[in-house]
Scaffold this motif. Structure first.
Motif, short mmCIF file in Angstrom:
data_model
loop_
_atom_site.label_atom_id
_atom_site.label_comp_id
_atom_site.label_asym_id
_atom_site.label_seq_id
_atom_site.Cartn_x
_atom_site.Cartn_y
_atom_site.Cartn_z
N LEU A 5 13.78 82.59 47.78
CA LEU A 5 13.14 83.52 46.84
C LEU A 5 12.50 84.68 47.61
O LEU A 5 12.03 84.50 48.74
CB LEU A 5 12.09 82.78 46.01
N GLU A 6 12.47 85.81 46.98
CA GLU A 6 11.97 87.01 47.65
C GLU A 6 10.48 86.91 47.95
O GLU A 6 9.72 86.22 47.26
CB GLU A 6 12.24 88.25 46.78
N ASP A 7 10.10 87.62 49.01
CA ASP A 7 8.70 87.76 49.39
C ASP A 7 8.02 86.44 49.69
O ASP A 7 6.81 86.27 49.47
CB ASP A 7 7.91 88.52 48.31
N GLY A 8 8.80 85.48 50.20
CA GLY A 8 8.20 84.21 50.63
C GLY A 8 7.69 83.34 49.51
O GLY A 8 6.81 82.51 49.72
N ALA A 9 8.22 83.51 48.29
CA ALA A 9 7.74 82.72 47.15
C ALA A 9 8.22 81.28 47.22
O ALA A 9 7.73 80.43 46.48
CB ALA A 9 8.20 83.35 45.83
N GLY A 10 9.19 80.98 48.10
CA GLY A 10 9.71 79.63 48.24
C GLY A 10 11.21 79.63 48.18
O GLY A 10 11.87 80.61 48.58
N VAL A 11 11.79 78.53 47.68
CA VAL A 11 13.24 78.43 47.55
C VAL A 11 13.58 77.82 46.20
O VAL A 11 12.74 77.21 45.54
CB VAL A 11 13.87 77.56 48.66
N CYS A 12 14.83 78.00 45.81
CA CYS A 12 15.35 77.30 44.63
C CYS A 12 16.59 76.55 45.08
O CYS A 12 17.50 77.13 45.70
CB CYS A 12 15.71 78.26 43.51
N VAL A 13 16.62 75.25 44.81
CA VAL A 13 17.77 74.42 45.15
C VAL A 13 18.53 74.16 43.84
O VAL A 13 17.97 73.63 42.89
CB VAL A 13 17.33 73.09 45.78
N VAL A 14 19.81 74.56 43.83
CA VAL A 14 20.60 74.52 42.60
C VAL A 14 21.73 73.52 42.73
O VAL A 14 22.52 73.59 43.69
CB VAL A 14 21.18 75.91 42.27
N HIS A 15 21.81 72.59 41.79
CA HIS A 15 22.94 71.66 41.70
C HIS A 15 23.80 72.13 40.54
O HIS A 15 23.52 71.83 39.38
CB HIS A 15 22.43 70.24 41.47
N ALA A 16 24.86 72.90 40.86
CA ALA A 16 25.63 73.59 39.83
C ALA A 16 26.74 72.71 39.26
O ALA A 16 27.92 72.99 39.40
CB ALA A 16 26.23 74.87 40.40
N VAL A 17 26.35 71.62 38.62
CA VAL A 17 27.29 70.75 37.93
C VAL A 17 26.70 70.39 36.58
O VAL A 17 25.51 70.58 36.33
CB VAL A 17 27.57 69.45 38.74
N ARG A 18 27.55 69.88 35.69
CA ARG A 18 27.06 69.46 34.38
C ARG A 18 26.00 68.37 34.56
O ARG A 18 26.20 67.38 35.28
CB ARG A 18 28.21 68.92 33.54
N GLY A 19 24.85 68.56 33.93
CA GLY A 19 23.77 67.60 34.05
C GLY A 19 22.94 67.78 35.31
O GLY A 19 22.04 66.99 35.58
#
Length: 228
Positions: free
Chosen positions: A170-184
């Motif tokens: 995430l921009e400006d050091g806000a953290g991260v997003c971990v995405v599991h791009a599957v159904r459910g």
């Protein structure tokens, strides 16, 4: 010639993994009857614009035809249609409504792909408050992306050790997003202090990000971490 924002979007989505493209395709299919069909009809590119955009997407995906089709039958052709429609929405974002724009790009924003902000008609002070603007108001912090990504992985349901995950810094050091791009699957936003917000796959990326930046968090009682 494609504008810079559309060209960047095409480059980003056509480089996604087969798993991510399959997940985006499934997501788009679920949205088709929930506004997706009507939103796509609102796109009115000229013949030259349509040809130019279609050519750019096909050219980018052609070298991956065997890779995508071996992952899932017809994924190559599905990906061409999916990426083309979303890229048209990006290109025509000022001509369509906010709701139409959101539903057409959601298959990609939900897995962490950035899209340009849609102009707000009549606005004199810039766009309305957005997750990006809230990020800009926060102090910049250096984060350990790898450490936060591992924390996020433990919060995703039914994730195996060999699962393919997308990690978005995430921009400006806000953290991260971990995405599991599957159904459910879902998304886990992780702050530098290791607090998290879990969002299901039906939640758009920017919607989850906005809530995360506003301080929403998921307690350990809310979701059972994977492997525990």
């Amino acid at each position: 010639m494609l504008d810079d924002a559309t060209a960047r979007f095409v480059e980003a989505v056509t480089r996604l993994s087969p798993e991510a493209l399959a997940g985006a395709s499934d997501h788009a299919l679920r949205l088709w009857k929930a506004g997706g069909r009507e939103a796509s009809r609102a796109l009115k590119p000229s013949a030259s614009e349509s040809s130019e955009l279609s050519h750019a997407v096909r050219k980018a995906l052609l070298p991956r035809a065997d890779e995508l089709s071996s992952f899932r039958t017809y994924l190559h052709s599905d990906a061409i249609g999916l990426c083309t429609i979303a890229a048209r929405a990006v290109r025509e974002r000022a001509r369509i409504t906010a709701e139409q724009y959101a539903v057409l790009v959601e298959p990609f924003t939900v897995i962490g792909i950035d899209v340009p902000v849609r102009p707000v008609p009549g606005a004199t002070g810039g766009d309305a408050d957005t997750p990006r603007q809230r990020r800009e108001a926060r102090p910049v912090t250096t984060v350990d992306v790898g450490r936060l990504a591992e924390i996020g992985r433990t919060w995703l349901p039914d994730v195996t050790t060999d699962a393919s995950l997308n990690v978005v810094a995430l921009e400006d050091g806000a953290g991260v997003c971990v995405v599991h791009a599957v159904r459910g699957g879902g998304k886990v936003y992780v702050a530098p202090d290791e607090t998290v917000l879990f969002a299901g796959s039906s939640v758009a990326f920017d919607a989850g990000l906005g809530a995360f930046l506003d301080g929403a968090r998921t307690s350990r009682d809310g979701v059972r971490p994977g492997g525990r």
